[in-house]
Design a protein around this motif. Structure first.
Motif, short mmCIF file in Angstrom:
data_model
loop_
_atom_site.label_atom_id
_atom_site.label_comp_id
_atom_site.label_asym_id
_atom_site.label_seq_id
_atom_site.Cartn_x
_atom_site.Cartn_y
_atom_site.Cartn_z
N GLY A 515 -87.78 14.89 15.33
CA GLY A 515 -89.05 14.50 15.92
C GLY A 515 -90.15 15.27 15.24
N HIS A 516 -91.23 14.57 14.84
CA HIS A 516 -92.28 15.20 14.06
C HIS A 516 -93.62 14.72 14.60
N GLY A 577 -97.46 11.72 12.88
CA GLY A 577 -96.10 12.23 12.97
C GLY A 577 -95.18 11.38 12.12
N SER A 578 -93.90 11.59 12.31
CA SER A 578 -92.92 10.76 11.59
C SER A 578 -91.62 10.74 12.40
N TYR A 579 -90.74 9.81 12.01
CA TYR A 579 -89.50 9.69 12.76
C TYR A 579 -88.37 9.30 11.81
N HIS A 580 -87.16 9.39 12.31
CA HIS A 580 -85.97 9.02 11.55
C HIS A 580 -85.31 7.87 12.29
N SER A 588 -85.84 14.66 21.11
CA SER A 588 -86.39 15.27 19.90
C SER A 588 -87.91 15.28 19.94
N PHE A 589 -88.52 14.18 20.37
CA PHE A 589 -89.98 14.13 20.41
C PHE A 589 -90.54 14.94 21.58
N LYS A 590 -89.78 15.06 22.68
CA LYS A 590 -90.23 15.93 23.77
C LYS A 590 -90.30 17.38 23.30
N ILE A 591 -89.24 17.82 22.57
CA ILE A 591 -89.22 19.19 22.04
C ILE A 591 -90.33 19.38 21.03
#
Length: 706
Positions: A515-516, A577-580, A588-591
């Motif tokens: 998560g970015h 941001g970015s994602y996989h 992941s995005f919450k963290i």
């Protein structure tokens, strides 16, 4: 017991400063009326009204006691109230249902702060008032000075209807100005008196002259209170005895005349004449007009105000002004019947909460002694037991007349402390005990602060809360310690961070986490709370993950960054941001959102905010300088001052952290004559040196808990 109709009932509340002798007067009244076989003493712990162990131990009244006696075919309900400001709520409850306030003054000190506060309550409820100067056997007694002071402090309509013929250590005689008689008492006798004409000899001529002078003043005062009487007075230059008595009764009911009488409760002097006066001149339960309530409360109808006549044949309605929990009995509900007739077995509606109640036994009360009665008529006071859903400030009425009477306006808390159980597992017992104690005494408040993880109790003063804790131990067998409440600080930022980036990436074999995010943090105005904006374009962060980013930010804000306090007044914008395609998920995005917020928060000039309370202090002018200096030493800002009768009212803004136990400090500083109210106003930034201490203390606490 004999049944009394509405016009043969008098409801009296004894009010005045602590130590003025209210309980002693109540004891003398009961003894003189033949309700007791001996006159008890506060110092011996054997009075009828101060029967609670706390009261016997401290030799002060803590609870309002309900008493009654019979005199001249009339029932007098007497409510003996506490004199210390910690228990002002008890006074307000008693005055709410009383018709007459019997204001007790000391023959040396006169008007004191507790009396002045009680007087304001009596004015609020528009009680009729009669003053009695007690302790006239004191060697420094000065009746005339006390009368003058009462006229200055309370009302220019205070007027003497008696005066002592021989105040001081030899006090035994009272001059009745109304009847121009000299009343002779026997010290420590049965309270009765013999009467004679005022002596005309040279030795007694001073008494005769003073009596004539005071009678003329009384006639003028009564004439001024009523236009027809004034016309009669102007025509004839005086008022006959019948008109004088009639005018006095009317003047008392209309609060245009406040008579003042004499007594020494300790020696039972003045008591019988006081009983005579209360019966002959004070209003019967039906004389002060109709009670005001509202109907249409629980039926969806429009509420409307109604005036309820004290008619024993009307629909029954009553108001509960006090609740007490008695061992082996359960809950006692003290009430006044405002209309109709109350008897055991009747079904009523609690219009305050919309639940039905069945009345069990009905009692009249003399301290801890209860006497069961078949019924109580409108205007009378009594008590019921085991009303399952009924407590202080509740109205009970018949189903066909669902009236609701206005509640007692209780004083706000003046002090708050945290309580900590000494033994694990006592939490349920403590919660149950605190709930019951609140039902008995609504000025005692309980709250659980989940943010600060503390149970907070609030009350009128340190003594008030000490007694609550003592009752918790004695009744429920649980021990608690008192602690200073934690301060609900807040965290915020003063700057702007355009880009706080965090990339959460974790690969442990199999599916990973990714998560970015890029966040912007900026300050909002005071009180704005929190705003989250999504400015993602082009799908850099898929829409399904945006709520997870916000959830992470909110979680970080709840626990704070600087010292663990909640973050407020911040706008967070997710702008890139970015994602996989495989490894990205909501967690992941919450963290990523949580960590990006923490990082950006520390870069945005973070600061602590503290709650600021509005403080209103009322003190005699002599203490103004000391009080204002003390407020300034507490980082307070004086907003202004204004006159409040013989007192000065100081308004200030003071940090909550600086007013813990302020009630004790103020009383000490003003010899008990100052009092205050406080309420939350807003949040302000904490000075840098104090911030450092708060943050260091929080860090130390976190390390200890780790």
């Amino acid at each position: 017991m004999k049944e009394y109709t509405t016009d043969h009932v008098r409801n009296i509340a004894l009010i005045g400063h602590g130590g003025s002798g209210k309980t002693s007067i109540a004891e003398a009244l009961l003894y003189t009326a033949g309700m007791t076989s001996r006159q008890g003493k506060v110092t011996e712990g054997n009075t009828v009204s101060d029967y609670h162990p706390d009261e016997i131990e401290r030799q002060i009244s803590i609870n309002t006691s309900m008493l009654f006696c019979e005199w001249k075919d009339t029932k007098l309900n007497i409510l003996d109230t506490p004199g210390y400001t910690d228990f002002l709520g008890e006074v307000k409850g008693a005055l709410r249902v009383a018709d007459t306030a019997l204001v007790v003054l000391k023959a040396v000190e006169g008007a004191e702060v507790g009396t002045e506060m009680d007087w304001k309550c009596a004015e609020e409820y528009q009680n009729c008032a009669v003053f009695v100067v007690n302790k006239l056997d004191n060697e420094n007694a000065d009746f005339d000075s006390v009368v003058k002071q009462a006229q200055e402090r309370f009302s220019h309509d205070v007027i003497a209807v008696q005066f002592p013929a021989d105040q001081g250590l030899g006090f035994e005689q009272v001059v009745d100005v109304l009847r121009m008689k000299l009343l002779q008492y026997q010290r420590d006798g049965n309270g009765k008196y013999t009467e004679q004409d005022i002596p005309q000899s040279s030795e007694g001529s001073g008494l005769n002259s003073k009596a004539k002078q005071l009678r003329e003043q009384l006639i003028e005062k009564i004439a001024e209170s009523d236009e027809p009487l004034l016309n009669e007075f102007l025509l004839k230059g005086t008022l006959g005895d019948d008109l004088l008595k009639k005018g006095l009764r009317a003047g008392i009911v209309q609060r245009k005349v406040f008579p003042i009488l004499c007594a020494s409760a300790a020696h039972n002097i003045g008591t019988a004449a006081l009983l005579d006066f209360l019966v002959d001149y004070c209003p019967m339960a039906a004389a002060r007009g109709e009670a005001v309530g509202t109907v249409g409360v629980n039926h969806g109808a429009e509420r409307k105000e109604v005036r309820v006549k004290p008619d024993p044949n009307g629909s029954p309605s009553l108001f509960v002004f006090k609740t007490m929990s008695e061992h082996h009995v359960g809950e006692l509900s003290f009430f006044r019947v405002y209309s109709g007739t109350v008897h055991p077995g009747m079904d009523l509606i609690n219009t305050s909460i919309g639940k039905s109640e069945r009345f069990g036994q009905v009692f009249v009360i003399n301290g801890k002694e209860r006497k069961e009665v078949a019924r109580l008529l409108a205007g009378d006071l009594g008590a019921g037991v085991k009303l399952k859903d009924t407590h202080t400030n509740n109205t009970l009425s018949s189903k066909d007349f669902p009236v609701l009477y206005p509640p007692i306006q209780l004083p706000p808390p003046a002090i708050r402390v945290a309580i900590v159980p000494r033994s694990k597992g006592d939490e349920e017992k403590i919660a149950a005990g605190l709930h019951t104690l609140h039902e008995e005494d609504p000025t005692f408040l309980v709250s659980v602060d989940p943010e600060l993880n503390q149970t907070i109790i609030s009350g009128q003063g340190e003594l008030h809360l000490m007694i609550i804790v003592k009752r918790l131990r004695e009744r429920y067998g649980v021990e608690v310690d008192i602690a200073e409440p934690r301060i609900p600080y807040r965290e915020t930022i003063k700057g702007v961070v355009e880009d706080s980036e965090y990339k959460h990436k974790k690969q442990t074999g199999g599916r990973g986490q990714f998560g970015h995010v890029h966040l912007k943090l900026e300050r909002l105005p005071h009180g704005s709370g929190f705003e989250f904006e999504n400015e993602i374009v082009g799908g850099a962060v898929p829409g399904r993950f945006v709520p997870a980013v916000e959830k992470g930010v909110v979680e970080a804000m709840q626990k704070g960054v600087l010292a663990g306090y909640r973050v407020v007044d911040v706008r967070v914008t997710l702008w890139d941001g970015s994602y996989h395609t495989v490894d990205s998920d909501e967690l992941s995005f919450k963290i990523a959102g949580l960590m990006a917020f923490k990082k950006g928060f520390l870069e945005a000039r973070p600061t602590l905010l503290e709650p600021i309370n509005e403080l209103e202090v009322i003190v005699p002018e002599d203490y103004m300088g000391d009080v204002m200096g003390d407020i300034s030493s507490r980082r307070g800002k004086i907003l202004g001052m204004e006159s409040d009768g013989f007192y000065q009212k100081i308004k200030a803004l003071v940090p909550l952290a600086e007013i813990h136990k302020y009630s004790t400090v103020l009383r000490s500083m003003t010899q008990g004559r100052g009092h205050f109210t406080t309420k939350f106003f807003h949040y302000e930034e904490v000075p840098r040196e104090i911030q450092e201490k708060v943050i260091a203390a929080a860090q130390k606490q976190r390390e200890a808990a780790a």
